[in-house]
Design an enzyme around this catalytic site. Structure first.
Site, PDB file in Angstrom:
ATOM      1  N   HIS A 245      -3.070   0.660   8.336  1.00  0.00           N
ATOM      2  CA  HIS A 245      -3.588  -0.195   7.263  1.00  0.00           C
ATOM      3  C   HIS A 245      -2.794  -0.816   6.266  1.00  0.00           C
ATOM      4  O   HIS A 245      -2.666  -0.308   5.357  1.00  0.00           O
ATOM      5  CB  HIS A 245      -4.866   0.205   6.818  1.00  0.00           C
TER       6      HIS A 245
ATOM      7  N   ARG B  50       0.873  -1.170  -0.001  1.00  0.00           N
ATOM      8  CA  ARG B  50       0.117  -0.144   0.138  1.00  0.00           C
ATOM      9  C   ARG B  50       0.832   1.222  -0.037  1.00  0.00           C
ATOM     10  O   ARG B  50       0.559   2.234  -0.709  1.00  0.00           O
ATOM     11  CB  ARG B  50      -0.998   0.000   1.124  1.00  0.00           C
TER      12      ARG B  50
END
Length: 317
Positions: free
Chosen positions: A179, A92
């Site tokens: 996250h 990410r």
């Protein structure tokens, strides 16, 4: 000029697989009477609106249409999903520069219209992009937050339930921090219907606690990678997580959710955005909650914060 907020109206910027699936789940739930879809290529938004409208004939009527920034200034929530998708083998954080640049073209458009609602960031990497959105918008931190680790936490609960052969809805646990790869499962306070996790595990015949926790944590962390490897994208889980967050806002449920928040002294951290439990209601983040962490969890959380803070600093916002 300020615009009155319509609590029955929501907007989604970015109508790729994530944005369109969120729109569909929101239509199914009937939380809103109006959904505006905004996309860089308007025809895509128009196509998604047409498709969802046809499905709506089996449910309650609502107004779903493609629009632009002038159409969304009175929305109660603007969800941002725009950005490049995560590719196989890509983390990410690898996405950060290109998606930060995309947000650089979106957030100022919202801010200059004096938007008064809530900005919910879903684009990845969500913690960094929430940080970017907060800085670019100039809005208060209670009105700008990200979907954070709500989905990661759901994945953890599901996997614990599967491991113990018990209803995962009775699992109380959190994933906090990034996250992403430095996320932290808070094992020290995890329980099943009030029973401490290790005790419950032993009741079910499991005694290798450390090995099981490591395996479950790894499975949660790698969930997106495994799904992307098989079907190129993830969208059902995050769509349901976002629907859950939106319900907490419009119904003023004051739900405790691990959303991506900007910390200003909480947990001994400043000017960093990452996920911790917070009370979420009609005004956005109403309170960031202090979660008790053991020594190992505290160290991992500090390391996650360091990674995110250094990444955000590299963008020179």
């Amino acid at each position: 000029m300020s615009h009155a907020i319509d609590n029955r109206k929501i907007a989604i910027i970015g109508t790729g697989m994530v944005g369109s699936t969120i729109a569909y789940t929101l239509m199914e739930q009937g939380l809103f009477s109006e959904i505006v879809l905004v996309n860089a290529h308007r025809e895509r938004a128009e196509g998604e609106a047409m498709d969802i409208n046809h499905a709506m004939t089996f449910l309650s009527p609502m107004n779903i249409y493609a629009g632009d920034y002038d159409d969304i200034v009175d929305a109660s929530i603007i969800i941002v999903t725009a950005g490049a998708g995560q590719k196989v083998g890509e983390t990410r954080l690898d996405l950060v520069r290109k998606n930060a640049a995309i947000l650089g073209g979106i957030i100022p458009e919202i801010a200059r219209r004096d938007y008064q609602g809530i900005l919910l960031i879903v684009s990845n990497p969500v913690d960094i992009l929430t940080h970017v959105a907060l800085k670019l918008s100039g809005f208060s931190r209670c009105r700008v937050f990200g979907s954070g680790t709500v989905l990661d936490t759901a994945r953890l609960k599901y996997l614990i339930g599967e491991h113990l052969d018990v209803d995962y809805r009775g699992v109380q646990s959190y994933i906090i921090g990034e996250h992403g790869d430095s996320e932290i499962p808070v094992w020290s306070s995890t329980c099943v219907s009030g029973i401490p996790l290790n005790t419950f595990c032993e009741l079910r015949g499991f005694h290798e606690h450390q090995a099981s926790m490591q395996r479950l944590a790894q499975s949660v962390k790698n969930s997106a990678y495994e799904i992307i490897k098989r079907k190129k994208a993830t969208y059902y889980g995050i769509a349901m997580a976002v629907r859950y967050i939106c319900a907490a806002i419009v119904r003023n449920e004051r739900s405790v959710l691990p959303v991506s928040c900007h910390l200003e002294g909480e947990y001994g951290l400043r000017d960093v955005t990452l996920s911790v439990p917070a009370i979420v209601g009609c005004s956005g983040i109403q309170k960031i909650l202090p979660l008790a962490l053991d020594r190992e969890e505290s160290a991992a959380f500090a390391e996650s914060a360091r990674i995110l803070k250094e990444t955000a600093a590299s963008l020179e916002l």
